[in-house]
Design an enzyme around this catalytic site. Structure first.
Site, PDB file in Angstrom:
ATOM      1  N   LYS A   1      -5.525  -9.588  -1.033  1.00 55.00           N
ATOM      2  CA  LYS A   1      -4.477  -8.573  -1.173  1.00 55.00           C
ATOM      3  C   LYS A   1      -3.142  -9.306  -1.247  1.00 55.00           C
ATOM      4  O   LYS A   1      -2.286  -9.171  -0.359  1.00 55.00           O
ATOM      5  CB  LYS A   1      -4.524  -7.613   0.034  1.00 55.00           C
ATOM      6  CG  LYS A   1      -5.749  -6.712   0.056  1.00 55.00           C
ATOM      7  CD  LYS A   1      -5.608  -5.481  -0.807  1.00 55.00           C
ATOM      8  CE  LYS A   1      -4.634  -4.495  -0.207  1.00 55.00           C
ATOM      9  NZ  LYS A   1      -4.432  -3.333  -1.130  1.00 55.00           N
TER      10      LYS A   1
ATOM     11  N   ASP B   1      -9.027  -4.050  -2.891  1.00 54.81           N
ATOM     12  CA  ASP B   1      -9.286  -2.597  -2.984  1.00 54.81           C
ATOM     13  C   ASP B   1      -9.721  -2.224  -4.405  1.00 54.81           C
ATOM     14  O   ASP B   1     -10.673  -1.448  -4.588  1.00 54.81           O
ATOM     15  CB  ASP B   1      -8.066  -1.783  -2.540  1.00 54.81           C
ATOM     16  CG  ASP B   1      -6.762  -2.221  -3.191  1.00 54.81           C
ATOM     17  OD1 ASP B   1      -6.715  -3.351  -3.734  1.00 54.81           O
ATOM     18  OD2 ASP B   1      -5.799  -1.443  -3.177  1.00 54.81           O
TER      19      ASP B   1
ATOM     20  N   ASP C   1     -16.930  -8.954   4.482  1.00 61.79           N
ATOM     21  CA  ASP C   1     -17.811  -8.175   5.341  1.00 61.79           C
ATOM     22  C   ASP C   1     -18.076  -6.821   4.679  1.00 61.79           C
ATOM     23  O   ASP C   1     -19.222  -6.361   4.553  1.00 61.79           O
ATOM     24  CB  ASP C   1     -17.101  -7.992   6.697  1.00 61.79           C
ATOM     25  CG  ASP C   1     -18.012  -7.476   7.779  1.00 61.79           C
ATOM     26  OD1 ASP C   1     -19.199  -7.252   7.494  1.00 61.79           O
ATOM     27  OD2 ASP C   1     -17.535  -7.278   8.916  1.00 61.79           O
TER      28      ASP C   1
END
Ligand code: NAD
Length: 367
Positions: free
Chosen positions: A192, A224, A248
């Site tokens: 990000k 995202d 994860d």
């Protein structure tokens, strides 16, 4: 001739049952392909606690540091739920990962055609999928300091710190580039960088490492947007590299695209040893499944394909790994299903060892 050494840690619950099928496959390679492994076996998890009072004995840890590959079944079970945190079965697995410094976690998401209809996505989106997520495993927000719950004024504040050093990013990026070189030579890095400084540094270092791998096509994506793309059209990816937290989540998303937990292998790799092979631990993603343990119902495929990953990444036997994965594909295409893969009408489930028999027969037929 011995190809190398393997330490087998079957663990608890269905761990020993699925690992028994892997042992038969290891024996097959010795008998039929003249590829013998120097195999030893030891205890981990609840089984180690029962014997030694700890979930991983020091001698077992020392052995794991010496072998070319560790194969682990699964740990845990209700019998151990009330144990002190420090001796819980999972601590044995965490100790292995930490002391072997396994910083690169490989989670393939591969869809066998015969099971494409199990996915929650449309069949055409998922059929033939073969991607790999490389997750950084030993740093980032799960480990960064400061962390804790503190008093601030008249309320509490929970703090975790996302922290990556250049060398931590460099080594996991290199392992992802190496992997891409053995596959379709495409790597997508996810962070990000739009809102996190650690993401800016991540992108910078990955771009630097790319200069050493001119054949690999590198792209960058915000994590995202990556999550959206993974569920929209996952086949656009080959290898994805990302940090501990995003990895994860993204690896669970990718894995579940393909259906059952009993089908998912994994590998965790560390730095190269003196012989050039990386420290390595191979294990199915699933747990010890106490609800079906001891009933011969467990699906051994995740554990078997974890061994296929060992053939490929520890022993440089990519063609033999292809052979084993193709044998699994054949058996599934023939309609063999353990109970977790049911849902197709009129199919009677086979047992763990029946599935092992069928895979061995398909291996024989491949010769
Ligand atoms: P689980 O993965 O053991 O089981 C979840 C469900 O999936 C169960 O219904 C189980 O029967 C089924 N399942 C899992 N693997 C299967 C297989 N190979 N074949 C057929 N069905 C399969 O997860 P859980 O129930 O949350 O945890 C059970 C125990 O395992 C707990 O003690 C947990 O701490 C431990 N655990 C260990 C690991 C590991 O060793 N890496 C991972 C996850 C959970």
């Amino acid at each position: 001739m011995s190809v190398g050494s393997i330490l087998i840690l079957p663990g608890d619950g269905i761990g020993p049952e699925v690992m028994a099928e892997v042992r038969r496959i290891i024996d097959w390679y010795a008998d039929k392909r003249d590829l013998s492994f120097d195999v030893s076996e030891d205890l981990v998890g609840g089984a180690a606690y029962d014997k030694h009072g700890v979930p991983l004995a020091d001698e077992t840890m020392a052995k794991a540091q010496e072998v070319d590959a560790v194969l682990l079944g699964a740990v845990g079970g209700p019998k151990y739920d009330d144990l002190d945190f420090s001796v819980k079965p999972e601590r044995g697995l965490l100790r292995l990962r930490k002391e072997m410094d396994l910083f690169s976690n490989l989670r393939p998401a591969q869809c066998f055609d015969a099971l494409a209809h199990f996915s929650s996505l449309k069949e055409e989106v998922i059929a033939g999928l073969d991607i790999m997520i490389v997750r950084e495993l030993t740093s980032g927000v799960y480990f960064g300091e400061p962390r804790g719950i503190f008093e601030e004024g008249n309320e509490r504040v929970g703090i975790n710190t996302q922290r990556y050093t250049e060398s931590e990013i460099d080594r996991v990026a290199r392992s992802a580039f190496e992997l891409a070189m053995k596959r379709d030579k495409r790597l997508c890095s996810m962070e990000k960088a739009n809102v996190m400084e650690s993401g800016i540094l991540w992108r910078e270092i990955v771009t630097e490492v790319a200069r050493d791998y001119p054949e690999v096509e590198l792209s960058h994506m915000y994590a995202d947007a990556g999550a959206m793309q993974l569920t929209r059209w996952p086949k656009q990816f080959d290898v994805i590299v990302t940090d501990n937290l995003f990895g994860d989540i993204l690896s669970d998303v990718a894995a579940m695209l393909t259906g059952s937990l009993g089908m998912l292998p994994s590998a965790s790799l560390g730095a190269p040893m003196e012989n050039g092979r990386p420290k390595a631990l191979y294990e199915p993603v699933h747990g010890s499944a106490p609800d079906i343990a001891g009933q011969g119902k467990a699906n051994p495929i995740a554990c078997i394909t974890s061994f296929a990953m060992a053939l490929r990444y520890s022993f440089d036997l990519g063609e033999e790994a292809d052979r084993l994965e193709a044998a699994v594909e054949t058996v599934l295409a023939d309609g063999k299903r353990t109970a977790d893969l049911l849902g197709d009408e009129g199919v009677t489930p086979v047992s763990t060892s029946d599935m092992g028999d069928a895979i061995l027969a398909a291996l024989d037929a491949s010769l």
